[in-house]
Design an enzyme around this catalytic site. Structure first.
Site, PDB file in Angstrom:
ATOM      1  N   SER A 167       0.856  -1.177   0.000  1.00 42.36           N
ATOM      2  CA  SER A 167       0.000   0.000   0.000  1.00 42.36           C
ATOM      3  C   SER A 167       0.898   1.234   0.000  1.00 42.36           C
ATOM      4  O   SER A 167       1.707   1.417   0.916  1.00 42.36           O
ATOM      5  CB  SER A 167      -0.892  -0.040   1.248  1.00 42.36           C
ATOM      6  OG  SER A 167      -1.710   1.103   1.319  1.00 42.36           O
ATOM      7  N   LYS A 184      -0.903  -0.893  -4.462  1.00 37.39           N
ATOM      8  CA  LYS A 184      -2.138  -0.162  -4.130  1.00 37.39           C
ATOM      9  C   LYS A 184      -1.764   1.290  -3.913  1.00 37.39           C
ATOM     10  O   LYS A 184      -0.925   1.599  -3.073  1.00 37.39           O
ATOM     11  CB  LYS A 184      -2.754  -0.768  -2.865  1.00 37.39           C
ATOM     12  CG  LYS A 184      -3.776   0.097  -2.137  1.00 37.39           C
ATOM     13  CD  LYS A 184      -4.544  -0.744  -1.124  1.00 37.39           C
ATOM     14  CE  LYS A 184      -4.765  -0.015   0.193  1.00 37.39           C
ATOM     15  NZ  LYS A 184      -5.434  -0.875   1.197  1.00 37.39           N
ATOM     16  N   LYS A 193      -2.766   4.967  -2.701  1.00 37.59           N
ATOM     17  CA  LYS A 193      -3.720   5.759  -1.931  1.00 37.59           C
ATOM     18  C   LYS A 193      -4.072   6.986  -2.773  1.00 37.59           C
ATOM     19  O   LYS A 193      -3.171   7.613  -3.349  1.00 37.59           O
ATOM     20  CB  LYS A 193      -3.084   6.187  -0.606  1.00 37.59           C
ATOM     21  CG  LYS A 193      -2.912   5.032   0.375  1.00 37.59           C
ATOM     22  CD  LYS A 193      -4.255   4.556   0.904  1.00 37.59           C
ATOM     23  CE  LYS A 193      -4.080   3.607   2.069  1.00 37.59           C
ATOM     24  NZ  LYS A 193      -5.394   3.137   2.584  1.00 37.59           N
ATOM     25  N   ASP A 195      -7.141   3.147  -3.307  1.00 37.98           N
ATOM     26  CA  ASP A 195      -7.872   3.219  -2.040  1.00 37.98           C
ATOM     27  C   ASP A 195      -7.988   4.676  -1.600  1.00 37.98           C
ATOM     28  O   ASP A 195      -6.979   5.324  -1.330  1.00 37.98           O
ATOM     29  CB  ASP A 195      -7.128   2.407  -0.968  1.00 37.98           C
ATOM     30  CG  ASP A 195      -7.878   2.323   0.353  1.00 37.98           C
ATOM     31  OD1 ASP A 195      -8.997   2.872   0.453  1.00 37.98           O
ATOM     32  OD2 ASP A 195      -7.346   1.697   1.294  1.00 37.98           O
ATOM     33  N   GLU A 212     -11.067   0.667  -3.886  1.00 35.48           N
ATOM     34  CA  GLU A 212     -11.361   0.383  -2.471  1.00 35.48           C
ATOM     35  C   GLU A 212     -11.960   1.589  -1.761  1.00 35.48           C
ATOM     36  O   GLU A 212     -11.374   2.666  -1.737  1.00 35.48           O
ATOM     37  CB  GLU A 212     -10.048  -0.056  -1.798  1.00 35.48           C
ATOM     38  CG  GLU A 212     -10.163  -0.446  -0.334  1.00 35.48           C
ATOM     39  CD  GLU A 212      -8.823  -0.938   0.240  1.00 35.48           C
ATOM     40  OE1 GLU A 212      -7.906  -1.252  -0.553  1.00 35.48           O
ATOM     41  OE2 GLU A 212      -8.692  -0.992   1.470  1.00 35.48           O
ATOM     42  N   ASP A 256     -13.925  -1.709   2.359  1.00 39.18           N
ATOM     43  CA  ASP A 256     -13.029  -1.898   3.500  1.00 39.18           C
ATOM     44  C   ASP A 256     -13.803  -1.423   4.736  1.00 39.18           C
ATOM     45  O   ASP A 256     -14.482  -2.211   5.406  1.00 39.18           O
ATOM     46  CB  ASP A 256     -11.726  -1.107   3.249  1.00 39.18           C
ATOM     47  CG  ASP A 256     -10.775  -1.063   4.432  1.00 39.18           C
ATOM     48  OD1 ASP A 256     -11.136  -1.538   5.517  1.00 39.18           O
ATOM     49  OD2 ASP A 256      -9.646  -0.539   4.292  1.00 39.18           O
ATOM     50  N   LYS A 307     -10.129  -7.219   7.099  1.00 40.12           N
ATOM     51  CA  LYS A 307      -9.187  -6.817   8.153  1.00 40.12           C
ATOM     52  C   LYS A 307      -9.751  -7.374   9.447  1.00 40.12           C
ATOM     53  O   LYS A 307     -10.830  -6.947   9.896  1.00 40.12           O
ATOM     54  CB  LYS A 307      -9.114  -5.292   8.271  1.00 40.12           C
ATOM     55  CG  LYS A 307      -8.290  -4.620   7.207  1.00 40.12           C
ATOM     56  CD  LYS A 307      -8.193  -3.128   7.488  1.00 40.12           C
ATOM     57  CE  LYS A 307      -7.602  -2.431   6.283  1.00 40.12           C
ATOM     58  NZ  LYS A 307      -7.724  -0.968   6.401  1.00 40.12           N
ATOM     59  N   GLY A 315      -4.524  -4.547   5.886  1.00 39.57           N
ATOM     60  CA  GLY A 315      -3.576  -4.361   6.986  1.00 39.57           C
ATOM     61  C   GLY A 315      -3.800  -3.034   7.667  1.00 39.57           C
ATOM     62  O   GLY A 315      -4.501  -2.157   7.147  1.00 39.57           O
TER      63      GLY A 315
HETATM   64  O1  OSB Z   1      -7.345   1.633   4.232  1.00 41.03           O
HETATM   65  O2  OSB Z   1      -6.277  -0.158   3.985  1.00 41.03           O
HETATM   66  C1  OSB Z   1      -6.392   0.931   4.541  1.00 41.03           C
HETATM   67  C2  OSB Z   1      -3.367   1.550   6.798  1.00 41.03           C
HETATM   68  C3  OSB Z   1      -3.967   2.128   7.881  1.00 41.03           C
HETATM   69  C4  OSB Z   1      -5.320   2.361   7.863  1.00 41.03           C
HETATM   70  C5  OSB Z   1      -6.075   1.987   6.741  1.00 41.03           C
HETATM   71  C6  OSB Z   1      -5.477   1.385   5.649  1.00 41.03           C
HETATM   72  C7  OSB Z   1      -4.094   1.196   5.664  1.00 41.03           C
HETATM   73  C8  OSB Z   1      -3.355   0.664   4.530  1.00 41.03           C
HETATM   74  C9  OSB Z   1      -2.010   0.042   4.790  1.00 41.03           C
HETATM   75  O3  OSB Z   1      -3.715   0.765   3.386  1.00 41.03           O
HETATM   76  C10 OSB Z   1      -2.103  -1.432   4.870  1.00 41.03           C
HETATM   77  C11 OSB Z   1      -0.839  -2.038   5.415  1.00 41.03           C
HETATM   78  O4  OSB Z   1       0.161  -2.057   4.702  1.00 41.03           O
HETATM   79  O5  OSB Z   1      -0.846  -2.514   6.565  1.00 41.03           O
HETATM   80 MG    MG Z   2      -8.538   0.554   2.818  1.00 42.00          MG
END
Ligand code: OSB
Ligand code: MG
Length: 367
Positions: A135, A161, A163, A188, A213, A238, A262, A290
């Site tokens: 991510s 992924k 952001k 995402d 996402e 999510d 998650k 995660g």
């Molecule tokens: O939206 O998936 C998410 C991290 C913290 C809070 C929300 C998200 C995330 C990540 C990172 O996208 C996922 C990871 O590498 O642990």
């Molecule tokens: Mg997410």
């Protein structure tokens, strides 16, 4: 089993680089490690809530409070309980899935360690290695983003992924797609858009993404269904999915055709497995999300991601993508994959000397 004592260890683990999302920029992972002392042995977990209620309504100090004030007295009153009964015992207390997950996971670790079984074995995992995605946070420039992504591609990550948020979407995504025409990619936004942006979001369809996402607010299930009806890119929820029931409802309403599981967000690994089982049955792909976990949470996530219905690479990245030094042995990626822990329970050892050296605060409750 019975809980005799719970320790909460508050520690800050610095991230190797800031992680910017549409809702915050994290530079450290504020951890609450849970050490459960039970009549059958010790179990560990971490609470995946963030320090502030920005991703979901939970936050770390609130999780510790609800565990101490309500959950532990209820478990004490229940007497000898099975791990499978915890969610029912805590059921009358609404919400707080991350707090519930932290407690259930520590108990599950203690139980499985006492039975000498791994999480993967207990879940019914079919793989010994899982595919890794990564991510990638919002960058200060497209050049910086290119640099960061190039590093991950060189390391072997199988899926990127990105952001996104309003003002940081079509351009950066288009540029990364141009550089890597064959790489698995997804985006995402963490709820940063509204229904008024559906037309704009449809521009993402040109980039052949695996999924989009959680573009809209967690409560806007109908909005996600409206987007999904028009979009070629599958919509993946999510934040909206907080239980098996909400997963079933969102699927039935056609708001989602892929699910990010998650464990903290849905109340634990048992509920996660139930969502997996349901989705597998009806042919909905799932993948493991995660929360920038330390090795403790990562170990359990990797075991979950080894289940057959986890069809896409997860946000199960190597420890060095997050931390210079972890509080367990590090997860090291080989050929774009992580090994599923085989040892009993979560299957990793906690480096208690290091954890103690970074601990800022402790709390404990004797039952
Ligand atoms: O939206 O998936 C998410 C991290 C913290 C809070 C929300 C998200 C995330 C990540 C990172 O996208 C996922 C990871 O590498 O642990
Ligand atoms: Mg997410």
């Amino acid at each position: 089993m019975k809980i005799e004592k719970i320790e909460f260890i508050f520690a800050d683990l610095p991230l190797v680089r800031p992680f910017q999302t549409s809702f915050s920029t994290q530079t450290v992972r504020h951890l609450v490690v849970v050490k459960a002392h039970t009549n059958i042995g010790i179990g560990w977990s971490e609470c995946v809530a963030m320090a502030e209620p920005l991703y979901s309504s939970e936050y770390l100090a609130g999780c510790v409070d609800v565990i101490k004030t309500f959950f532990l007295p209820a478990l004490k009153q229940a007497g000898d309980f099975q791990v499978s009964e915890i969610s029912k015992i805590l059921g009358p207390f609404l919400g707080h899935p991350m707090a519930k997950a932290a407690l259930e996971t520590a108990c599950l670790d203690a139980q499985l360690k006492s039975e000498k079984r791994s999480f993967a074995e207990f879940f019914g995992a079919t793989r010994t290695k899982v595919d890794c995605g990564v991510s990638v946070g919002i960058s200060s420039s497209i050049e910086k983003l290119e640099e960061e992504v190039a590093g991950y591609i060189a390391e072997g990550y199988q899926r990127i992924k990105l952001k996104i948020q309003p003002g940081w979407d079509i351009k950066p995504v288009g540029r990364i797609r141009e550089l890597y025409p064959n790489t698995l990619m997804q985006v995402d936004a963490n709820q940063a858009y509204t229904r008024a942006d559906i037309g704009h979001l449809l521009q993402l369809d040109q980039f052949d993404l695996l999924l989009n996402e959680q573009p809209l607010h967690e409560h806007d299930i109908v909005g996600h269904a409206k987007l999904a009806a028009k979009s070629k890119t599958p919509v993946c929820l999510d934040e909206s999915i907080i239980s098996l029931q909400t997963a079933q409802d969102a699927i039935e309403l056609k708001a989602t055709s892929v699910i990010n599981i998650k464990p903290g967000r849905v109340g634990g690994y048992l509920e996660s497995r139930a969502i997996h089982d349901f989705c597998k049955e009806i042919g909905i792909p799932v993948w493991c999300g995660g929360m920038l976990e330390s090795g403790i949470g990562r170990a359990a996530n990797v075991a979950l991601a080894a289940l057959d219905g986890f069809k896409l690479p997860g946000d199960t990245s190597a420890s060095n993508r997050y931390y210079k030094r972890d509080i367990t042995e590090p997860f090291v990626m080989k050929n774009g994959q992580l090994d599923v822990p085989k040892k009993p329970g979560i299957g990793v050892d906690i480096d208690e000397d290091f954890l103690n050296s970074i601990a800022q605060k402790r709390d404990e409750v004797k039952l």
